[in-house]
Design a protein around this motif. Sequence first.
Motif, PDB file in Angstrom:
ATOM      1  N   GLN A   1      34.690  67.868  36.446  1.00 41.37           N
ATOM      2  CA  GLN A   1      34.107  66.619  36.898  1.00 41.37           C
ATOM      3  C   GLN A   1      33.485  65.862  35.725  1.00 41.37           C
ATOM      4  N   GLU A   2      33.624  64.558  35.775  1.00 36.30           N
ATOM      5  CA  GLU A   2      33.114  63.715  34.706  1.00 36.30           C
ATOM      6  C   GLU A   2      31.609  63.516  34.851  1.00 36.30           C
ATOM      7  N   ARG A   3      30.928  63.515  33.727  1.00 33.64           N
ATOM      8  CA  ARG A   3      29.495  63.235  33.736  1.00 33.64           C
ATOM      9  C   ARG A   3      29.259  61.795  34.158  1.00 33.64           C
ATOM     10  N   LEU A   4      28.106  61.563  34.753  1.00 32.05           N
ATOM     11  CA  LEU A   4      27.691  60.207  35.104  1.00 32.05           C
ATOM     12  C   LEU A   4      26.833  59.703  33.950  1.00 32.05           C
ATOM     13  N   VAL A   5      27.390  58.789  33.173  1.00 28.69           N
ATOM     14  CA  VAL A   5      26.717  58.275  31.977  1.00 28.69           C
ATOM     15  C   VAL A   5      26.211  56.867  32.266  1.00 28.69           C
ATOM     16  N   PRO A   6      24.900  56.624  32.101  1.00 32.41           N
ATOM     17  CA  PRO A   6      24.387  55.264  32.314  1.00 32.41           C
ATOM     18  C   PRO A   6      24.895  54.337  31.213  1.00 32.41           C
ATOM     19  N   THR A   7      25.511  53.233  31.605  1.00 33.92           N
ATOM     20  CA  THR A   7      26.062  52.292  30.626  1.00 33.92           C
ATOM     21  C   THR A   7      25.477  50.904  30.851  1.00 33.92           C
ATOM     22  N   GLY A   8      25.586  50.092  29.833  1.00 31.27           N
ATOM     23  CA  GLY A   8      24.955  48.779  29.821  1.00 31.27           C
ATOM     24  C   GLY A   8      25.445  47.840  30.903  1.00 31.27           C
ATOM     25  N   ILE A   9      24.516  47.022  31.374  1.00 33.64           N
ATOM     26  CA  ILE A   9      24.817  45.972  32.337  1.00 33.64           C
ATOM     27  C   ILE A   9      24.230  44.676  31.807  1.00 33.64           C
TER      28      ILE A   9
ATOM     29  N   GLY B   1      12.166  54.051  43.974  1.00 32.36           N
ATOM     30  CA  GLY B   1      12.587  54.193  45.360  1.00 32.36           C
ATOM     31  C   GLY B   1      14.003  54.715  45.438  1.00 32.36           C
ATOM     32  N   SER B   2      14.609  54.511  46.608  1.00 25.71           N
ATOM     33  CA  SER B   2      15.972  54.981  46.864  1.00 25.71           C
ATOM     34  C   SER B   2      16.890  53.783  47.049  1.00 25.71           C
ATOM     35  N   PHE B   3      18.124  53.930  46.543  1.00 19.48           N
ATOM     36  CA  PHE B   3      19.098  52.850  46.583  1.00 19.48           C
ATOM     37  C   PHE B   3      20.478  53.433  46.881  1.00 19.48           C
ATOM     38  N   VAL B   4      21.320  52.648  47.546  1.00 14.92           N
ATOM     39  CA  VAL B   4      22.697  53.066  47.797  1.00 14.92           C
ATOM     40  C   VAL B   4      23.642  51.905  47.526  1.00 14.92           C
ATOM     41  N   GLY B   5      24.855  52.259  47.165  1.00 13.94           N
ATOM     42  CA  GLY B   5      25.909  51.277  46.939  1.00 13.94           C
ATOM     43  C   GLY B   5      27.239  51.931  47.234  1.00 13.94           C
ATOM     44  N   LYS B   6      28.298  51.293  46.861  1.00 11.03           N
ATOM     45  CA  LYS B   6      29.636  51.783  47.153  1.00 11.03           C
ATOM     46  C   LYS B   6      29.869  53.136  46.466  1.00 11.03           C
ATOM     47  N   GLY B   7      29.699  54.205  47.247  1.00 10.91           N
ATOM     48  CA  GLY B   7      29.966  55.552  46.744  1.00 10.91           C
ATOM     49  C   GLY B   7      28.923  56.114  45.801  1.00 10.91           C
ATOM     50  N   ILE B   8      27.745  55.511  45.734  1.00 13.56           N
ATOM     51  CA  ILE B   8      26.736  55.953  44.778  1.00 13.56           C
ATOM     52  C   ILE B   8      25.349  55.910  45.420  1.00 13.56           C
TER      53      ILE B   8
ATOM     54  N   VAL C   1      10.380  57.145  33.924  1.00 11.67           N
ATOM     55  CA  VAL C   1      10.903  57.416  35.260  1.00 11.67           C
ATOM     56  C   VAL C   1      12.029  58.447  35.205  1.00 11.67           C
ATOM     57  N   LEU C   2      12.229  59.112  36.320  1.00 11.16           N
ATOM     58  CA  LEU C   2      13.350  60.027  36.483  1.00 11.16           C
ATOM     59  C   LEU C   2      14.341  59.358  37.424  1.00 11.16           C
ATOM     60  N   VAL C   3      15.548  59.119  36.929  1.00  9.20           N
ATOM     61  CA  VAL C   3      16.596  58.468  37.712  1.00  9.20           C
ATOM     62  C   VAL C   3      17.630  59.531  38.079  1.00  9.20           C
ATOM     63  N   THR C   4      17.786  59.761  39.380  1.00 10.01           N
ATOM     64  CA  THR C   4      18.782  60.714  39.864  1.00 10.01           C
ATOM     65  C   THR C   4      19.934  59.918  40.452  1.00 10.01           C
TER      66      THR C   4
ATOM     67  N   GLY D   1      29.767  61.136  44.688  1.00 12.88           N
ATOM     68  CA  GLY D   1      30.611  62.240  45.143  1.00 12.88           C
ATOM     69  C   GLY D   1      29.860  63.550  44.981  1.00 12.88           C
ATOM     70  N   LYS D   2      30.481  64.514  44.301  1.00 12.11           N
ATOM     71  CA  LYS D   2      29.847  65.805  44.065  1.00 12.11           C
ATOM     72  C   LYS D   2      29.064  65.838  42.759  1.00 12.11           C
ATOM     73  N   ASN D   3      29.122  64.759  41.994  1.00 13.19           N
ATOM     74  CA  ASN D   3      28.429  64.702  40.705  1.00 13.19           C
ATOM     75  C   ASN D   3      27.009  64.180  40.878  1.00 13.19           C
ATOM     76  N   THR D   4      26.066  64.857  40.235  1.00 13.66           N
ATOM     77  CA  THR D   4      24.688  64.388  40.203  1.00 13.66           C
ATOM     78  C   THR D   4      24.198  64.480  38.771  1.00 13.66           C
ATOM     79  N   GLU D   5      23.525  63.447  38.328  1.00 23.93           N
ATOM     80  CA  GLU D   5      22.978  63.402  36.970  1.00 23.93           C
ATOM     81  C   GLU D   5      21.534  62.946  37.054  1.00 23.93           C
ATOM     82  N   GLN D   6      20.665  63.579  36.293  1.00 22.19           N
ATOM     83  CA  GLN D   6      19.268  63.151  36.203  1.00 22.19           C
ATOM     84  C   GLN D   6      19.021  62.624  34.796  1.00 22.19           C
ATOM     85  N   ILE D   7      18.449  61.431  34.737  1.00 19.66           N
ATOM     86  CA  ILE D   7      18.236  60.743  33.474  1.00 19.66           C
ATOM     87  C   ILE D   7      16.781  60.333  33.389  1.00 19.66           C
ATOM     88  N   THR D   8      16.164  60.626  32.271  1.00 20.72           N
ATOM     89  CA  THR D   8      14.805  60.133  32.029  1.00 20.72           C
ATOM     90  C   THR D   8      14.941  58.774  31.352  1.00 20.72           C
ATOM     91  N   GLY D   9      14.264  57.782  31.925  1.00 18.35           N
ATOM     92  CA  GLY D   9      14.365  56.435  31.389  1.00 18.35           C
ATOM     93  C   GLY D   9      13.020  55.756  31.302  1.00 18.35           C
TER      94      GLY D   9
END
Length: 190
Positions: free
Chosen positions: A40-48, A137-144, A169-172, A176-184
């Motif tokens: 499974q591919e890592r969930l990498v936070p990328t620029g927006i 807080g908690s957020f949802v979107g298309k498949g995430i 902050v801790l961003v989880t 799908g089956k992938n979960t990543e925790q990122i300190t930001g």
Amino acid sequence: MFFSYYHRSSNRMETANVIVKLVSIATILTIGNIAPGFAQERLVPTGISTSDCVAPTISTSKTTAHQRFDRQYCTKNNPGNSQKIRACQQNSAEQKQVTFFTDRCGSKGIYFIGINGVEYQLKRTGGNLTRPPYLTGSFVGKGIRVNVKEIRSIKKTNEDGIEGGELEVLVTITQGKNTEQITGILSYGP
């Protein structure tokens, strides 16, 4: 006597072979169950893109995992121009932080997150909107699914005196089956 000894020895060898085969089968089955998780591919936070207003954002330090997405971004936005692609990649490499989550100044309850080079729109499902920190807080979107929790305050106010300043902050992120925790760093600065 020799026959009796040989027969017992032969039975022990057969038993040992059966045990080895069972262990081998168990190992293969275990690896088969574990291997999909490794693939499974890592969930990498990328620029927006952020807006021109002073919107709250969450950023994190870049890692080597970001290099692939920076290359993809530069190639996509400078098709066929190797000089511009190299300059873009050099600029990307010099940026040590990546901004990956924002509300773009309260864009009607829609939040934006960049994961693996794709921007997702999210809606809030839980958390407090009446006081800072607004991006927790908690957020949802298309498949995430995204959950942002405050760890600690770094600065009480930003340069303009806006309450909230900077928070660790801790961003989880779950997709799908992938979960990543990122300190930001959640920032309310310009």
